[in-house]
Design a protein around this motif. Structure first.
Motif, PDB file in Angstrom:
ATOM      1  N   ILE A 117       0.862  -1.188   0.000  1.00  0.00           N
ATOM      2  CA  ILE A 117       0.000   0.000   0.000  1.00  0.00           C
ATOM      3  C   ILE A 117       0.894   1.232   0.000  1.00  0.00           C
ATOM      4  N   THR A 118       0.937   1.910  -1.145  1.00  0.00           N
ATOM      5  CA  THR A 118       1.698   3.159  -1.236  1.00  0.00           C
ATOM      6  C   THR A 118       1.145   3.997  -2.380  1.00  0.00           C
ATOM      7  N   GLY A 119       1.270   5.306  -2.222  1.00  0.00           N
ATOM      8  CA  GLY A 119       0.875   6.204  -3.306  1.00  0.00           C
ATOM      9  C   GLY A 119       2.099   6.721  -4.047  1.00  0.00           C
ATOM     10  N   ASN A 120       3.288   6.199  -3.692  1.00  0.00           N
ATOM     11  CA  ASN A 120       4.529   6.730  -4.256  1.00  0.00           C
ATOM     12  C   ASN A 120       5.065   5.767  -5.329  1.00  0.00           C
ATOM     13  N   LYS A 121       4.979   6.201  -6.587  1.00  0.00           N
ATOM     14  CA  LYS A 121       5.344   5.327  -7.719  1.00  0.00           C
ATOM     15  C   LYS A 121       6.837   4.978  -7.718  1.00  0.00           C
ATOM     16  N   ASN A 122       7.674   5.919  -7.265  1.00  0.00           N
ATOM     17  CA  ASN A 122       9.118   5.640  -7.243  1.00  0.00           C
ATOM     18  C   ASN A 122       9.460   4.577  -6.204  1.00  0.00           C
ATOM     19  N   LYS A 123       8.823   4.682  -5.040  1.00  0.00           N
ATOM     20  CA  LYS A 123       8.991   3.641  -4.018  1.00  0.00           C
ATOM     21  C   LYS A 123       8.576   2.292  -4.590  1.00  0.00           C
ATOM     22  N   LEU A 124       7.394   2.289  -5.179  1.00  0.00           N
ATOM     23  CA  LEU A 124       6.838   1.043  -5.712  1.00  0.00           C
ATOM     24  C   LEU A 124       7.816   0.412  -6.705  1.00  0.00           C
ATOM     25  N   ALA A 125       8.362   1.246  -7.621  1.00  0.00           N
ATOM     26  CA  ALA A 125       9.274   0.719  -8.637  1.00  0.00           C
ATOM     27  C   ALA A 125      10.501   0.083  -7.975  1.00  0.00           C
ATOM     28  N   GLU A 126      11.036   0.737  -6.943  1.00  0.00           N
ATOM     29  CA  GLU A 126      12.226   0.167  -6.273  1.00  0.00           C
ATOM     30  C   GLU A 126      11.879  -1.134  -5.562  1.00  0.00           C
ATOM     31  N   VAL A 127      10.747  -1.136  -4.881  1.00  0.00           N
ATOM     32  CA  VAL A 127      10.370  -2.347  -4.132  1.00  0.00           C
ATOM     33  C   VAL A 127      10.114  -3.496  -5.113  1.00  0.00           C
ATOM     34  N   GLN A 128       9.470  -3.187  -6.235  1.00  0.00           N
ATOM     35  CA  GLN A 128       9.222  -4.234  -7.239  1.00  0.00           C
ATOM     36  C   GLN A 128      10.540  -4.790  -7.760  1.00  0.00           C
ATOM     37  N   ALA A 129      11.495  -3.889  -8.032  1.00  0.00           N
ATOM     38  CA  ALA A 129      12.789  -4.342  -8.568  1.00  0.00           C
ATOM     39  C   ALA A 129      13.512  -5.210  -7.548  1.00  0.00           C
ATOM     40  N   ILE A 130      13.482  -4.802  -6.291  1.00  0.00           N
ATOM     41  CA  ILE A 130      14.245  -5.541  -5.262  1.00  0.00           C
ATOM     42  C   ILE A 130      13.580  -6.885  -4.925  1.00  0.00           C
ATOM     43  N   GLY A 262      30.548   8.601  -2.336  1.00  0.00           N
ATOM     44  CA  GLY A 262      30.617  10.039  -2.602  1.00  0.00           C
ATOM     45  C   GLY A 262      29.670  10.465  -3.725  1.00  0.00           C
ATOM     46  N   GLN A 263      28.865   9.529  -4.232  1.00  0.00           N
ATOM     47  CA  GLN A 263      27.853   9.880  -5.236  1.00  0.00           C
ATOM     48  C   GLN A 263      26.519  10.122  -4.530  1.00  0.00           C
ATOM     49  N   THR A 264      25.706  10.999  -5.132  1.00  0.00           N
ATOM     50  CA  THR A 264      24.344  11.081  -4.593  1.00  0.00           C
ATOM     51  C   THR A 264      23.579   9.842  -5.074  1.00  0.00           C
ATOM     52  N   TYR A 265      22.507   9.528  -4.368  1.00  0.00           N
ATOM     53  CA  TYR A 265      21.656   8.408  -4.818  1.00  0.00           C
ATOM     54  C   TYR A 265      21.259   8.621  -6.284  1.00  0.00           C
ATOM     55  N   ALA A 266      20.980   9.888  -6.641  1.00  0.00           N
ATOM     56  CA  ALA A 266      20.505  10.167  -8.005  1.00  0.00           C
ATOM     57  C   ALA A 266      21.605   9.946  -9.042  1.00  0.00           C
ATOM     58  N   GLU A 267      22.870  10.040  -8.634  1.00  0.00           N
ATOM     59  CA  GLU A 267      23.986   9.824  -9.572  1.00  0.00           C
ATOM     60  C   GLU A 267      24.304   8.339  -9.746  1.00  0.00           C
ATOM     61  N   MET A 268      23.747   7.504  -8.905  1.00  0.00           N
ATOM     62  CA  MET A 268      24.058   6.069  -8.963  1.00  0.00           C
ATOM     63  C   MET A 268      23.104   5.363  -9.915  1.00  0.00           C
ATOM     64  N   GLU A 269      23.574   4.248 -10.481  1.00  0.00           N
ATOM     65  CA  GLU A 269      22.661   3.354 -11.212  1.00  0.00           C
ATOM     66  C   GLU A 269      21.614   2.872 -10.209  1.00  0.00           C
ATOM     67  N   LYS A 270      20.383   2.686 -10.681  1.00  0.00           N
ATOM     68  CA  LYS A 270      19.317   2.211  -9.783  1.00  0.00           C
ATOM     69  C   LYS A 270      19.716   0.918  -9.066  1.00  0.00           C
ATOM     70  N   SER A 271      20.308   0.005  -9.853  1.00  0.00           N
ATOM     71  CA  SER A 271      20.645  -1.292  -9.257  1.00  0.00           C
ATOM     72  C   SER A 271      21.716  -1.117  -8.170  1.00  0.00           C
ATOM     73  N   GLU A 272      22.610  -0.123  -8.363  1.00  0.00           N
ATOM     74  CA  GLU A 272      23.639   0.131  -7.347  1.00  0.00           C
ATOM     75  C   GLU A 272      23.014   0.747  -6.100  1.00  0.00           C
ATOM     76  N   LYS A 273      22.101   1.695  -6.313  1.00  0.00           N
ATOM     77  CA  LYS A 273      21.397   2.298  -5.166  1.00  0.00           C
ATOM     78  C   LYS A 273      20.682   1.200  -4.367  1.00  0.00           C
ATOM     79  N   ASN A 274      19.982   0.315  -5.080  1.00  0.00           N
ATOM     80  CA  ASN A 274      19.200  -0.702  -4.376  1.00  0.00           C
ATOM     81  C   ASN A 274      20.059  -1.640  -3.528  1.00  0.00           C
ATOM     82  N   LYS A 275      21.328  -1.802  -3.939  1.00  0.00           N
ATOM     83  CA  LYS A 275      22.209  -2.709  -3.168  1.00  0.00           C
ATOM     84  C   LYS A 275      22.591  -2.127  -1.813  1.00  0.00           C
TER      85      LYS A 275
END
Ligand SMILES: O=c1[nH]c(=O)c2ncn([C@@H]3O[C@H](COP(=O)(O)OP(=O)(O)OP(=O)(O)O)[C@@H](O)[C@H]3O)c2[nH]1
Ligand SMILES: [Mg+2]
Length: 296
Positions: A117-130, A262-275
């Motif tokens: 249960i979430t209204g946040n599409k970005n959260k949902l996408a990360e949770v689905q990927a993980i 030293g990278q921001t989350y936004a500068e990282m590959e999604k898969s790297e952020k998720n790790k």
């Protein structure tokens, strides 16, 4: 044993952590509550060796439960549940040492599809990927009231409301961004600062402070259904608040510099952020727990 007490034994057990606790239950009705209100209701169980709330506290707690229109326990029989004050003191007290996971385990297996249960599409996408390949995820966007409190309190309450709203098992999540210089604020209230300032201005919150360190905290809660105690899974990642770098697609991703690279989350590959992310770490714990419980 006190002649005015009933003694009840409860199993608060999980597969790996069987625990048995004994509660003393007073025979007499609580002072301050009319007899009639107790006819269908047995007294609340009391944890042995806890400082017990005074009768007036129990009475006002009972009234609060009954009068709060958003409370999931409203008009429910609560005699089998310890009060939330008891649960809170239980988990913050000595017994915590005996419980490796905060799992007052669901009594039935987790369904093979999880309703996130979430209204946040970005959260949902990360949770689905993980969680891909681990469990099937469904999503419902339910507009949930979010209370004030610690992130654990906010997330537990969110899970209870979600379970009540859909009358079934749910997964919810709450995300915090905590600034050390502000003693962990804004924490669960970061959303409102993001809405007010946006990613390009957020770093100004720490202008005037030397310490820019920040921690991203993600707390998931699984709740089996209305009236059940949620189970929490938390992950934390250290970094610092910086002027925005990288795409400003998701919340404060571009303002949070991960300590490890030293990278921001936004500068990282999604898969790297998720790790390494707060969310990835919390979901690792959820995955371990699910592996023992999913109904396949
Ligand atoms: O840069 C980011 N990287 C992340 O990994 C991340 N996770 C959450 N957020 C943001 O932080 C606030 C949390 O509030 P929040 O937990 O209440 O979420 P929400 O209200 O958007 O959704 P939900 O409550 O329906 O699940 C909201 O502004 C989210 O956009 C993130 N920002
Ligand atoms: Mg929210």
């Amino acid at each position: 044993m006190d002649p005015n007490q009933n003694q009840q034994t409860f199993n608060l057990n999980s597969n790996s952590n069987p625990h048995q606790y004994v509660f003393n239950t007073p025979r007499a009705p609580y002072q301050g509550q009319p007899e009639s209100s107790l006819q269908q209701q047995q007294p609340l169980p009391q944890f042995e060796s806890f400082p017990q709330p005074q009768p007036s506290t129990q009475s006002s707690l009972h009234q609060t439960l009954q009068s709060n229109p958003h409370d999931p326990y409203k008009n429910k029989t609560i005699h089998n549940l310890p009060s939330r004050d008891h649960v809170r003191s239980f988990f913050s007290g000595n017994f915590i040492q005996n419980i490796k996971h905060l799992d007052m385990a669901p009594t039935s297996a987790v369904p093979s599809q999880l309703n996130f249960i979430t209204g946040n599409k970005n959260k949902l996408a990360e949770v689905q990927a993980i969680l891909e390949g681990v469990i099937e995820l469904r999503n419902q966007n339910v507009d949930l009231v979010e209370i004030q409190g610690t992130v654990e309190e906010v997330t537990r309450d969110k899970a209870r409301r979600a379970a009540e709203a859909i009358q079934g098992p749910v997964l919810v999540e709450d995300t915090c961004l905590c600034f050390k210089a502000m003693n962990d604020l804004p924490g669960p209230y970061i959303k409102w600062f993001m809405l007010a300032l946006g990613p390009l201005e957020l770093h100004h919150m720490l202008d005037g402070f030397d310490d820019k360190s920040a921690q991203a905290v993600c707390t998931f809660a699984y709740c089996e259904g209305p009236g059940h105690e949620p189970v929490l899974f938390q992950g934390r990642t250290d970094g610092k608040l910086v002027a925005s770098r990288g795409p400003t697609v998701f919340g404060w991703d571009s303002c949070f510099e991960y300590g490890g690279t030293g990278q921001t989350y936004a500068e990282m590959e999604k898969s790297e952020k998720n790790k390494i992310s707060h969310r990835g770490k919390a979901l690792d714990k959820l995955k371990g727990w699910l592996a023992r419980r999913v109904d396949v």
